[in-house]
Structures are given as C-alpha cells and as structure tokens.
Design a protein around this motif. Sequence first.
Motif, PDB file in Angstrom:
ATOM      1  N   THR A  92     -44.037  36.489  15.574  1.00 26.77           N
ATOM      2  CA  THR A  92     -45.236  37.239  15.948  1.00 26.77           C
ATOM      3  C   THR A  92     -45.240  38.657  15.386  1.00 26.77           C
ATOM      4  O   THR A  92     -46.301  39.234  15.197  1.00 26.77           O
ATOM      5  CB  THR A  92     -45.384  37.299  17.478  1.00 26.77           C
ATOM      6  OG1 THR A  92     -44.197  37.836  18.044  1.00 26.77           O
ATOM      7  CG2 THR A  92     -45.641  35.915  18.044  1.00 26.77           C
ATOM      8  N   ASP A  93     -44.068  39.211  15.078  1.00 25.31           N
ATOM      9  CA  ASP A  93     -44.017  40.563  14.504  1.00 25.31           C
ATOM     10  C   ASP A  93     -44.042  40.553  12.977  1.00 25.31           C
ATOM     11  O   ASP A  93     -43.876  41.585  12.336  1.00 25.31           O
ATOM     12  CB  ASP A  93     -42.800  41.323  15.018  1.00 25.31           C
ATOM     13  CG  ASP A  93     -41.475  40.693  14.608  1.00 25.31           C
ATOM     14  OD1 ASP A  93     -41.490  39.689  13.877  1.00 25.31           O
ATOM     15  OD2 ASP A  93     -40.431  41.196  15.039  1.00 25.31           O
ATOM     16  N   GLY A  94     -44.246  39.359  12.376  1.00 25.28           N
ATOM     17  CA  GLY A  94     -44.353  39.263  10.924  1.00 25.28           C
ATOM     18  C   GLY A  94     -43.058  38.930  10.204  1.00 25.28           C
ATOM     19  O   GLY A  94     -43.072  38.623   9.018  1.00 25.28           O
ATOM     20  N   ARG A  95     -41.914  38.986  10.901  1.00 30.38           N
ATOM     21  CA  ARG A  95     -40.638  38.634  10.251  1.00 30.38           C
ATOM     22  C   ARG A  95     -40.603  37.136   9.964  1.00 30.38           C
ATOM     23  O   ARG A  95     -41.148  36.345  10.730  1.00 30.38           O
ATOM     24  CB  ARG A  95     -39.455  39.003  11.149  1.00 30.38           C
ATOM     25  CG  ARG A  95     -39.256  40.488  11.308  1.00 30.38           C
ATOM     26  CD  ARG A  95     -38.061  40.798  12.195  1.00 30.38           C
ATOM     27  NE  ARG A  95     -38.329  40.289  13.539  1.00 30.38           N
ATOM     28  CZ  ARG A  95     -37.413  39.729  14.319  1.00 30.38           C
ATOM     29  NH1 ARG A  95     -36.173  39.599  13.926  1.00 30.38           N
ATOM     30  NH2 ARG A  95     -37.728  39.279  15.517  1.00 30.38           N
ATOM     31  N   PRO A  96     -39.957  36.720   8.863  1.00 31.70           N
ATOM     32  CA  PRO A  96     -39.878  35.289   8.557  1.00 31.70           C
ATOM     33  C   PRO A  96     -39.016  34.547   9.579  1.00 31.70           C
ATOM     34  O   PRO A  96     -38.119  35.132  10.192  1.00 31.70           O
ATOM     35  CB  PRO A  96     -39.234  35.252   7.175  1.00 31.70           C
ATOM     36  CG  PRO A  96     -38.550  36.550   7.022  1.00 31.70           C
ATOM     37  CD  PRO A  96     -39.295  37.540   7.875  1.00 31.70           C
ATOM     38  N   VAL A  97     -39.306  33.275   9.754  1.00 26.45           N
ATOM     39  CA  VAL A  97     -38.503  32.420  10.624  1.00 26.45           C
ATOM     40  C   VAL A  97     -37.272  31.994   9.842  1.00 26.45           C
ATOM     41  O   VAL A  97     -37.381  31.596   8.682  1.00 26.45           O
ATOM     42  CB  VAL A  97     -39.310  31.184  11.068  1.00 26.45           C
ATOM     43  CG1 VAL A  97     -38.448  30.201  11.823  1.00 26.45           C
ATOM     44  CG2 VAL A  97     -40.495  31.616  11.915  1.00 26.45           C
ATOM     45  N   MET A  98     -36.095  32.103  10.454  1.00 26.01           N
ATOM     46  CA  MET A  98     -34.857  31.697   9.796  1.00 26.01           C
ATOM     47  C   MET A  98     -34.453  30.327  10.302  1.00 26.01           C
ATOM     48  O   MET A  98     -34.339  30.118  11.507  1.00 26.01           O
ATOM     49  CB  MET A  98     -33.739  32.700  10.089  1.00 26.01           C
ATOM     50  CG  MET A  98     -33.985  34.072   9.493  1.00 26.01           C
ATOM     51  SD  MET A  98     -32.662  35.229   9.884  1.00 26.01           S
ATOM     52  CE  MET A  98     -31.277  34.414   9.149  1.00 26.01           C
ATOM     53  N   LEU A  99     -34.265  29.382   9.391  1.00 27.23           N
ATOM     54  CA  LEU A  99     -33.797  28.055   9.743  1.00 27.23           C
ATOM     55  C   LEU A  99     -32.330  27.966   9.398  1.00 27.23           C
ATOM     56  O   LEU A  99     -31.931  28.237   8.272  1.00 27.23           O
ATOM     57  CB  LEU A  99     -34.599  26.987   9.000  1.00 27.23           C
ATOM     58  CG  LEU A  99     -36.110  27.030   9.236  1.00 27.23           C
ATOM     59  CD1 LEU A  99     -36.805  26.005   8.344  1.00 27.23           C
ATOM     60  CD2 LEU A  99     -36.436  26.787  10.687  1.00 27.23           C
ATOM     61  N   LEU A 100     -31.505  27.605  10.356  1.00 27.55           N
ATOM     62  CA  LEU A 100     -30.056  27.521  10.153  1.00 27.55           C
ATOM     63  C   LEU A 100     -29.580  26.104  10.345  1.00 27.55           C
ATOM     64  O   LEU A 100     -30.119  25.369  11.161  1.00 27.55           O
ATOM     65  CB  LEU A 100     -29.331  28.433  11.148  1.00 27.55           C
ATOM     66  CG  LEU A 100     -29.687  29.912  11.116  1.00 27.55           C
ATOM     67  CD1 LEU A 100     -28.979  30.631  12.253  1.00 27.55           C
ATOM     68  CD2 LEU A 100     -29.327  30.529   9.784  1.00 27.55           C
ATOM     69  N   ARG A 101     -28.555  25.734   9.606  1.00 29.40           N
ATOM     70  CA  ARG A 101     -27.888  24.472   9.859  1.00 29.40           C
ATOM     71  C   ARG A 101     -27.260  24.564  11.242  1.00 29.40           C
ATOM     72  O   ARG A 101     -26.898  25.643  11.694  1.00 29.40           O
ATOM     73  CB  ARG A 101     -26.785  24.234   8.842  1.00 29.40           C
ATOM     74  CG  ARG A 101     -27.263  23.925   7.474  1.00 29.40           C
ATOM     75  CD  ARG A 101     -26.074  23.743   6.581  1.00 29.40           C
ATOM     76  NE  ARG A 101     -26.500  23.295   5.275  1.00 29.40           N
ATOM     77  CZ  ARG A 101     -25.762  22.574   4.489  1.00 29.40           C
ATOM     78  NH1 ARG A 101     -24.546  22.245   4.836  1.00 29.40           N
ATOM     79  NH2 ARG A 101     -26.222  22.196   3.316  1.00 29.40           N
ATOM     80  N   PRO A 102     -27.066  23.434  11.917  1.00 27.48           N
ATOM     81  CA  PRO A 102     -26.443  23.477  13.245  1.00 27.48           C
ATOM     82  C   PRO A 102     -25.078  24.143  13.251  1.00 27.48           C
ATOM     83  O   PRO A 102     -24.684  24.727  14.244  1.00 27.48           O
ATOM     84  CB  PRO A 102     -26.335  22.000  13.640  1.00 27.48           C
ATOM     85  CG  PRO A 102     -27.391  21.325  12.837  1.00 27.48           C
ATOM     86  CD  PRO A 102     -27.491  22.101  11.542  1.00 27.48           C
ATOM     87  N   THR A 103     -24.340  24.110  12.131  1.00 26.99           N
ATOM     88  CA  THR A 103     -23.000  24.702  12.099  1.00 26.99           C
ATOM     89  C   THR A 103     -23.020  26.148  11.618  1.00 26.99           C
ATOM     90  O   THR A 103     -21.993  26.799  11.585  1.00 26.99           O
ATOM     91  CB  THR A 103     -22.079  23.884  11.175  1.00 26.99           C
ATOM     92  OG1 THR A 103     -22.681  23.810   9.880  1.00 26.99           O
ATOM     93  CG2 THR A 103     -21.877  22.488  11.717  1.00 26.99           C
ATOM     94  N   GLU A 104     -24.180  26.671  11.216  1.00 31.48           N
ATOM     95  CA  GLU A 104     -24.270  28.047  10.729  1.00 31.48           C
ATOM     96  C   GLU A 104     -24.580  28.993  11.878  1.00 31.48           C
ATOM     97  O   GLU A 104     -25.131  28.615  12.890  1.00 31.48           O
ATOM     98  CB  GLU A 104     -25.408  28.188   9.705  1.00 31.48           C
ATOM     99  CG  GLU A 104     -25.142  27.523   8.386  1.00 31.48           C
ATOM    100  CD  GLU A 104     -26.309  27.694   7.440  1.00 31.48           C
ATOM    101  OE1 GLU A 104     -26.040  27.937   6.252  1.00 31.48           O
ATOM    102  OE2 GLU A 104     -27.463  27.606   7.878  1.00 31.48           O
ATOM    103  N   SER A 105     -24.194  30.226  11.692  1.00 31.97           N
ATOM    104  CA  SER A 105     -24.576  31.279  12.632  1.00 31.97           C
ATOM    105  C   SER A 105     -24.947  32.508  11.811  1.00 31.97           C
ATOM    106  O   SER A 105     -24.673  32.584  10.628  1.00 31.97           O
ATOM    107  CB  SER A 105     -23.430  31.576  13.599  1.00 31.97           C
ATOM    108  OG  SER A 105     -22.306  32.035  12.887  1.00 31.97           O
ATOM    109  N   ARG A 106     -25.561  33.459  12.468  1.00 32.75           N
ATOM    110  CA  ARG A 106     -25.974  34.679  11.752  1.00 32.75           C
ATOM    111  C   ARG A 106     -24.808  35.534  11.387  1.00 32.75           C
ATOM    112  O   ARG A 106     -23.826  35.648  11.942  1.00 32.75           O
ATOM    113  CB  ARG A 106     -26.932  35.484  12.610  1.00 32.75           C
ATOM    114  CG  ARG A 106     -28.243  34.805  12.714  1.00 32.75           C
ATOM    115  CD  ARG A 106     -29.178  35.698  13.452  1.00 32.75           C
ATOM    116  NE  ARG A 106     -30.458  35.039  13.550  1.00 32.75           N
ATOM    117  CZ  ARG A 106     -31.506  35.558  14.104  1.00 32.75           C
ATOM    118  NH1 ARG A 106     -31.442  36.742  14.632  1.00 32.75           N
ATOM    119  NH2 ARG A 106     -32.620  34.912  14.161  1.00 32.75           N
TER     120      ARG A 106
END
Length: 57
Positions: free
Chosen positions: A43-57
Amino acid sequence: MPSAIVVIDLGSGDAPRALDGDPSTQFDKSVTGTVFSKPPQQTDGRPVMLLRPTESR
C-alpha cells in the motif's frame, strides 16, 4: 520443507498438504506475477518480495 498446496477442510479443521514436493508446486524465479497488468506492490508503493520457503531477509 518442499512446497505443497494446503487444502483446509472448514468443517473438520484438517489441513493436509497436497502435492507435497511435486514439481508443479515448486518455486520458479522465472515466473513473475501481475495484478491488473502491473507488478504487485504494498500500500505504500514498495514492491512485494516473494521468498522461497527456505529464504529469509
């Protein structure tokens, strides 16, 4: 944990994993989604990040 589709039975509350580990449910980085012909965004314009189930930020 391999990808799967979770099917929820609203009557019993059971939620078994279907197609667990099947190639059709695995993450594919070459696929990009769109919403109304635009990349999804928060909602604030930032892109949605899609992660693999085993990935983290």
